[in-house]
Design an enzyme around this catalytic site. Sequence first.
Site: not given
Length: 448
Positions: A168, A357
Amino acid sequence: MKYTRQDFGENFIWGAATASYQIEGAWNVDGKSPSVWDAFSAGGGKIKDGSDGKTACDFYHRYPQDVKLAAEIGLDAFRFSLAWTRILPDGTGKVNQKGIDFYKRVIEQCQLNNIQPWITLYHWDLPKCLEDKGGWRNRDIINWFAEYTDMCTRHLGADVKNWMVLNEPGVFTTMGYLSGQHAPGKMGWFSFLKAAHHVAMAQAEGGRITRANVPDGNIGTTFSMTDIQPAADSEKDKLAAARIDAVVNRLFLDPVLGEGYPIAANKWLKSIEKYMLPGDEEKLKFNFDFIGLQNYTRGVIAHKWWVPFVQALQLPVKKVSSESPTEMGWEVYPEGIYNLLKKLNTYKNIPKIYVTENGCAMPEEMIGDEVKDPLRQQFLERYIAQVLRAKQEGVPVDGYFVWSLLDNFEWAEGYRPRFGIVHVDYETQKRTLKDSGKWYSELIKDDE
């Protein structure tokens, strides 16, 4: 929508994800140096419950138990990250063999339990000593990260074939260098843009080094993506949504795919060009084997005349659903993951996608030896159904990793939000599989 494991195909990977700083603890054990999160947590008032990751889930000492539990759940794969501070305590230079040996033991434990180890090279815990030199705002970090990547993949690449370069980048740059809400707590648009360019460069360089050292590897990187929608069917709201989409979803994805920074969609990004040197545009590119999608909610964007890019930190901007949000205040919107998978499939050069995720923090209750968390189970059921929907429509999504295997240190939120499918009693470190984990186990063990 009812479904079984077989509906996803024989080669679909089912896993769970974790991150080093969030679970390992042992913050100064066996030569490990402080990370930016150690410093940030010690700063006072920055973590909501005043906690830190010094002990966390004590995975450093309890990894055999946790990997065995992952096997009992039926996971095909266990995603974990490496702590840069364990492997190169000085950020560069001499390798800490005790750090390498720890991760070799974790990998060996995975192999003994017939679980694929999936490694993330960088999940936010930058060595403090490198942040003291400017961290991601210092262009030298491209070389520092290259050295770290080379060390990790040369020492561990023989036993690990699945690698993710960054976790991320959009989150750790905006939260760490724009808003200051996460470590290292820096603020400012130009601080953010400088860090963002160096991160994007390191992302591609990390891919090249991993490819050289693990030529038969399955190499990717992960992006947190939010389904961005305009609040109303007006031109102003649509343009505002496009500007936010450029920052939240495209800033690191587009350049690695060879499309350059999405400046046309957000003029505020043009200033990133001042940090580019000749040849950088080409060096931003890398042909990853897969892209990891990480999704939790959606953002509904309304036009505001003041500083449009700040909206990227305020998603969603209005209440958009009567459904109860998660304990993070995020809207439950399962169709968002479907929309994002379809969007990723419009890019020409993404061969495979994994959901690396997806999960939620929800209210739960411990009754005896059981943890009742029906809202988390419903969340997972509905989101995974949308993953299947996308796959059945031809999107090359080949795996799903729930976030997270364990309750853990949830960054600036501390220990209050619990994302795990396994409950952790932080006083005793006892692990208890939640009802949502039992449901997930039944799904992925279904071999009929």
